[in-house]
Write an enzyme that holds these catalytic residues in place. Structure first.
Site, PDB file in Angstrom:
ATOM      1  N   GLU A  76       0.504  -1.469   0.195  1.00  0.00           N
ATOM      2  CA  GLU A  76       0.017   0.224   0.028  1.00  0.00           C
ATOM      3  C   GLU A  76       1.065   1.226   0.262  1.00  0.00           C
ATOM      4  O   GLU A  76       0.264   2.410  -0.535  1.00  0.00           O
ATOM      5  CB  GLU A  76      -0.641  -0.105   1.004  1.00  0.00           C
ATOM      6  CG  GLU A  76      -0.225   0.411   2.569  1.00  0.00           C
ATOM      7  CD  GLU A  76      -1.229  -0.562   3.685  1.00  0.00           C
ATOM      8  OE1 GLU A  76      -0.604   0.057   4.407  1.00  0.00           O
ATOM      9  OE2 GLU A  76      -2.494  -0.911   3.663  1.00  0.00           O
ATOM     10  N   HIS A  77       2.372   1.122   0.499  1.00  0.00           N
ATOM     11  CA  HIS A  77       2.767   2.147   0.200  1.00  0.00           C
ATOM     12  C   HIS A  77       3.474   2.944  -1.119  1.00  0.00           C
ATOM     13  O   HIS A  77       3.802   4.023  -1.401  1.00  0.00           O
ATOM     14  CB  HIS A  77       4.452   2.133   0.882  1.00  0.00           C
ATOM     15  CG  HIS A  77       3.786   1.530   2.668  1.00  0.00           C
ATOM     16  ND1 HIS A  77       4.663   1.334   3.727  1.00  0.00           N
ATOM     17  CD2 HIS A  77       2.658   2.756   4.011  1.00  0.00           C
ATOM     18  CE1 HIS A  77       3.605   0.413   5.070  1.00  0.00           C
ATOM     19  NE2 HIS A  77       3.123   1.774   4.536  1.00  0.00           N
ATOM     20  N   HIS A  78       4.041   1.346  -1.680  1.00  0.00           N
ATOM     21  CA  HIS A  78       4.490   2.098  -2.847  1.00  0.00           C
ATOM     22  C   HIS A  78       3.599   1.638  -3.794  1.00  0.00           C
ATOM     23  O   HIS A  78       3.872   1.523  -5.362  1.00  0.00           O
ATOM     24  CB  HIS A  78       5.459   1.462  -3.140  1.00  0.00           C
ATOM     25  CG  HIS A  78       6.673   2.321  -2.064  1.00  0.00           C
ATOM     26  ND1 HIS A  78       7.295   1.918  -1.609  1.00  0.00           N
ATOM     27  CD2 HIS A  78       7.362   3.756  -2.653  1.00  0.00           C
ATOM     28  CE1 HIS A  78       7.710   2.456  -0.231  1.00  0.00           C
ATOM     29  NE2 HIS A  78       8.062   3.375  -0.929  1.00  0.00           N
ATOM     30  N   GLN A 116       2.350  -6.414   4.545  1.00  0.00           N
ATOM     31  CA  GLN A 116       2.530  -7.723   4.568  1.00  0.00           C
ATOM     32  C   GLN A 116       2.027  -8.437   6.352  1.00  0.00           C
ATOM     33  O   GLN A 116       1.622  -9.439   5.985  1.00  0.00           O
ATOM     34  CB  GLN A 116       3.995  -8.184   4.961  1.00  0.00           C
ATOM     35  CG  GLN A 116       4.407  -9.877   4.606  1.00  0.00           C
ATOM     36  CD  GLN A 116       5.849 -10.221   4.454  1.00  0.00           C
ATOM     37  OE1 GLN A 116       6.438  -9.587   3.874  1.00  0.00           O
ATOM     38  NE2 GLN A 116       5.565 -11.095   4.797  1.00  0.00           N
ATOM     39  N   CYS A 146       9.046  -2.610  -3.782  1.00  0.00           N
ATOM     40  CA  CYS A 146      10.174  -1.428  -3.517  1.00  0.00           C
ATOM     41  C   CYS A 146      11.309  -1.605  -2.349  1.00  0.00           C
ATOM     42  O   CYS A 146      11.914  -0.608  -2.084  1.00  0.00           O
ATOM     43  CB  CYS A 146       8.694  -1.067  -2.144  1.00  0.00           C
ATOM     44  SG  CYS A 146       8.668  -1.912  -1.003  1.00  0.00           S
TER      45      CYS A 146
END
Length: 186
Positions: A76-78, A116, A146
């Site tokens: 969800e971050h990258h 994760q 990432c």
């Protein structure tokens, strides 16, 4: 929805300095939109649909393990992939879950945006909810693009996460048996 997503991908291409009208990119926004929709199709699934009544009466009260379940997800971050495998175990209390349903539960949650650590917990809690098991254990090991393609660029790094519920949390012996059977303990 595809048209809306396609528009946004077209704008991303322009923002990167590309010409979305050049031959190689003409259909890229639509292809990327369809790919993202597929990669995130877990949002359109429910636990009830996945399990579809595949719970069967059983007097087995010994550990059931499904290991090396391939998984592909997006962080969800990258929005970059992480790829790995999940090992799932539970201790039945009168009912066992159809074998393929364990893998389908993994896939349903993997096909959503998350980290994760959250994915590991979501799988464990879903298996516990469906089976009413005496305990559930999930270990995921994955490589994160990432971390491999950007940032520190470490090609051989692997992230391991685990969630232990019920008997797997309460009993060191049960936990060690699980870890030994998946090859994570001596």
């Amino acid at each position: 929805m595809i048209e809306d997503l396609s528009h946004h991908y077209r704008e991303i291409l322009k923002g990167l300095g590309e010409d979305p009208e050049r031959e190689g990119l003409l259909d890229t926004p639509k292809r990327a939109a369809k790919a993202m929709q597929y990669l995130c199709h877990g949002y359109g699934q429910t636990l009830e649909e996945i399990v579809n009544g595949a719970l069967f009466a059983s007097d087995n009260d010994e550990m059931v393990i499904v290991k090396d379940i391939e998984l592909y997800s997006l962080c969800e971050h990258h929005l970059l992939p992480f790829i790995g495998k999940a090992h799932v175990a539970y201790i039945p209390t009168g009912k066992v879950l159809g074998l393929s349903k364990v893998a389908r539960i993994v896939d349903m949650f993997a096909r959503r945006l998350q980290i994760q650590e959250s994915l590991t917990r979501q799988i464990a809690e879903a298996v516990a909810q469906v089976t009413s098991a005496a305990g559930v254990a999930v270990v995921i090991e994955a490589q994160h693009m990432c971390m491999m393609m950007r940032g520190v660029e470490k090609q051989n790094s692997v992230m391991n996460t685990s969630v232990m519920l019920g008997a797997f949390r309460d009993s060191n012996t049960t936990r060690q048996e699980f870890l030994k059977l998946i090859g994570r303990s001596k």
